[in-house]
Design a protein around this motif. Structure first.
Motif, PDB file in Angstrom:
ATOM      1  N   LYS A  65      47.650  47.978  42.774  1.00 13.46           N
ATOM      2  CA  LYS A  65      48.286  49.295  42.893  1.00 13.46           C
ATOM      3  C   LYS A  65      47.338  50.406  42.435  1.00 13.46           C
ATOM      4  CE  LYS A  65      53.217  48.286  42.792  1.00 13.46           C
ATOM      5  NZ  LYS A  65      53.510  49.085  43.998  1.00 13.46           N
ATOM      6  N   GLY A  66      46.368  50.048  41.570  1.00 14.05           N
ATOM      7  CA  GLY A  66      45.403  51.029  41.096  1.00 14.05           C
ATOM      8  C   GLY A  66      44.241  51.242  42.043  1.00 14.05           C
ATOM      9  N   GLY A  67      44.257  50.601  43.186  1.00 13.79           N
ATOM     10  CA  GLY A  67      43.218  50.806  44.184  1.00 13.79           C
ATOM     11  C   GLY A  67      42.151  49.741  44.213  1.00 13.79           C
ATOM     12  N   GLY A  68      42.232  48.730  43.359  1.00 16.49           N
ATOM     13  CA  GLY A  68      41.260  47.641  43.384  1.00 16.49           C
ATOM     14  C   GLY A  68      41.500  46.733  44.574  1.00 16.49           C
ATOM     15  N   ASN A  69      40.442  46.073  45.052  1.00 13.49           N
ATOM     16  CA  ASN A  69      40.640  45.205  46.214  1.00 13.49           C
ATOM     17  C   ASN A  69      40.914  43.772  45.791  1.00 13.49           C
ATOM     18  OD1 ASN A  69      38.171  43.346  46.652  1.00 13.49           O
ATOM     19  ND2 ASN A  69      37.217  45.335  46.232  1.00 13.49           N
ATOM     20  N   ILE A  70      41.514  43.036  46.687  1.00 13.28           N
ATOM     21  CA  ILE A  70      42.016  41.707  46.359  1.00 13.28           C
ATOM     22  C   ILE A  70      40.905  40.684  46.193  1.00 13.28           C
ATOM     23  CG2 ILE A  70      42.322  40.920  48.752  1.00 13.28           C
ATOM     24  CD1 ILE A  70      45.047  39.729  47.785  1.00 13.28           C
ATOM     25  N   TYR A  71      39.759  40.924  46.816  1.00 11.43           N
ATOM     26  CA  TYR A  71      38.653  39.970  46.733  1.00 11.43           C
ATOM     27  C   TYR A  71      38.011  40.010  45.344  1.00 11.43           C
ATOM     28  CZ  TYR A  71      39.582  40.333  51.675  1.00 11.43           C
ATOM     29  OH  TYR A  71      40.225  40.342  52.886  1.00 11.43           O
ATOM     30  N   ASP A  72      37.812  41.217  44.827  1.00 12.21           N
ATOM     31  CA  ASP A  72      37.297  41.343  43.461  1.00 12.21           C
ATOM     32  C   ASP A  72      38.312  40.791  42.459  1.00 12.21           C
ATOM     33  OD1 ASP A  72      34.961  42.488  44.315  1.00 12.21           O
ATOM     34  OD2 ASP A  72      35.586  44.550  43.922  1.00 12.21           O
ATOM     35  N   LEU A  73      39.595  41.051  42.710  1.00 12.89           N
ATOM     36  CA  LEU A  73      40.642  40.542  41.820  1.00 12.89           C
ATOM     37  C   LEU A  73      40.632  39.025  41.799  1.00 12.89           C
ATOM     38  CD1 LEU A  73      43.170  40.781  40.053  1.00 12.89           C
ATOM     39  CD2 LEU A  73      44.530  40.977  42.154  1.00 12.89           C
ATOM     40  N   SER A  74      40.484  38.411  42.949  1.00 10.62           N
ATOM     41  CA  SER A  74      40.478  36.951  43.036  1.00 10.62           C
ATOM     42  C   SER A  74      39.353  36.363  42.197  1.00 10.62           C
ATOM     43  CB  SER A  74      40.339  36.521  44.497  1.00 10.62           C
ATOM     44  OG  SER A  74      40.456  35.122  44.625  1.00 10.62           O
ATOM     45  N   ARG A  75      38.160  36.982  42.287  1.00 11.93           N
ATOM     46  CA  ARG A  75      37.032  36.504  41.487  1.00 11.93           C
ATOM     47  C   ARG A  75      37.274  36.743  40.000  1.00 11.93           C
ATOM     48  NH1 ARG A  75      34.236  38.377  46.154  1.00 11.93           N
ATOM     49  NH2 ARG A  75      34.132  40.499  45.339  1.00 11.93           N
ATOM     50  N   HIS A  76      37.851  37.902  39.667  1.00 11.51           N
ATOM     51  CA  HIS A  76      38.125  38.230  38.271  1.00 11.51           C
ATOM     52  C   HIS A  76      39.097  37.224  37.657  1.00 11.51           C
ATOM     53  CE1 HIS A  76      38.759  41.062  34.849  1.00 11.51           C
ATOM     54  NE2 HIS A  76      39.962  40.513  34.850  1.00 11.51           N
ATOM     55  N   LEU A  77      40.121  36.859  38.392  1.00 13.42           N
ATOM     56  CA  LEU A  77      41.134  35.934  37.884  1.00 13.42           C
ATOM     57  C   LEU A  77      40.652  34.485  37.865  1.00 13.42           C
ATOM     58  CD1 LEU A  77      44.359  37.338  39.614  1.00 13.42           C
ATOM     59  CD2 LEU A  77      43.625  37.679  37.252  1.00 13.42           C
ATOM     60  N   GLY A  78      39.572  34.199  38.576  1.00 14.85           N
ATOM     61  CA  GLY A  78      39.076  32.826  38.613  1.00 14.85           C
ATOM     62  C   GLY A  78      39.786  31.951  39.619  1.00 14.85           C
ATOM     63  N   HIS A  79      40.406  32.572  40.637  1.00 13.61           N
ATOM     64  CA  HIS A  79      41.063  31.788  41.682  1.00 13.61           C
ATOM     65  C   HIS A  79      39.998  31.134  42.569  1.00 13.61           C
ATOM     66  CE1 HIS A  79      45.014  34.343  41.477  1.00 13.61           C
ATOM     67  NE2 HIS A  79      44.918  33.443  40.517  1.00 13.61           N
TER      68      HIS A  79
END
Length: 289
Positions: free
Chosen positions: A238-252
């Motif tokens: 919701k803050g404008g981050g993209n899902i690909y960076d989020l996936s790497r950040h979360l360790g998925h």
């Protein structure tokens, strides 16, 4: 016994090994009287049927995973040539996940105020970074790079280290981590060790709060520790981050896992989240400026 002594100690973390052996004990009622080479697809199916209605689908799937790992070792040892647990179609026992519900912020703040300092610190870290519980509980001060605003996680679910920024579209752990000790665990228990049952500690705090707030006729909504990770992920997108960076950040291991959060976005938010564009992040300095 051969599998638990020779394979598990080197193949998986101790906590996973314990879970596998717990599943093997549960499997004994169905498979205990059989030789390894006598376990068939039919006996695996019989086990699933016997547990249906008495255990959650998630539990049954975990038991099958343990059996599959055991049978895989048996194949390697030449005791059999196939793995019927791995071949079983698990789509018929699909895991039913509870809907994601991020913690209510007012209830979260009440828990922080009630919890011991180290427990509150771990909760804040989970909320602001989206780490898994074990990653935050075992975080060592030496794995924090204050100059870069980064955290290197060595104790991970996949056992593969990953490095994350402490300021992201989902939160900012800088104010918390700049005050962290320079050595040892960042948030140790009273005995100086990592919390062995962190979720249970949080649960005790919530039970006290729930009773107190109910008696005072004030609202309080309990949450799971893992829900903080979900809340972080939704804020990131919701803050404008993209899902690909989020996936790497979360360790998925796959962005498909991360896509569960897309349902919590509007159409325009979803379009931004799926662009794949890199978002520029401002890394905090040691001075806090």
């Amino acid at each position: 016994m051969k599998w638990s002594a020779e394979v598990l100690p080197e193949a998986v973390k101790a906590s996973v090994a314990t879970r596998y052996l717990s599943s093997i004990a549960q499997l004994d009622a169905t498979f205990g009287s059989l030789r390894m080479d006598a376990i068939t697809g039919a006996s695996v199916a019989a086990y699933v049927s016997s547990r249906s209605g008495h255990a959650t689908n998630a539990t049954i799937r975990r038991d099958l995973t343990a059996l599959s790992r055991l049978l895989s070792a048996c194949v390697a040892w030449g005791w059999r040539t196939d793995n019927p647990a791995a071949a079983f179609d698990r789509s018929i026992i699909r895991e039913r996940r509870s809907p994601i519900r991020p913690p209510d912020r007012s209830s979260f703040e009440l828990v922080l105020a009630e919890a011991p300092a180290a427990v509150a610190g771990i909760l804040r870290l989970l909320d602001q970074t989206g780490m898994r519980e074990g990653e935050a509980v075992n975080l060592d001060a030496g794995d924090i790079d204050r100059s870069l605003g980064q955290i290197t996680l060595l104790v991970t679910k996949t056992s593969r280290p990953r490095t994350i920024d402490w300021r992201t579209p989902g939160g900012d752990a800088g104010p918390l981590l700049r005050e962290a000790p320079l050595s040892g665990l960042v948030f140790p228990s009273v005995g100086g060790r990592a919390y062995a049952n962190f979720s249970s500690n949080v649960g005790q705090v919530m039970r006290r709060l729930e009773a107190r707030e109910r008696a005072a006729r004030r609202p309080f909504r309990r949450f799971r520790v893992h829900d903080l990770r979900h809340g972080f992920a939704i804020r990131w997108l919701k803050g404008g981050g993209n899902i690909y960076d989020l996936s790497r950040h979360l360790g998925h291991t796959s962005v498909k896992t991360t896509e569960i959060y897309l349902g919590y976005l509007t159409g325009s938010e979803r379009a931004v989240a799926q662009t794949g564009a890199q978002r520029a992040l401002v890394v905090p300095s040691d001075s806090g400026e």
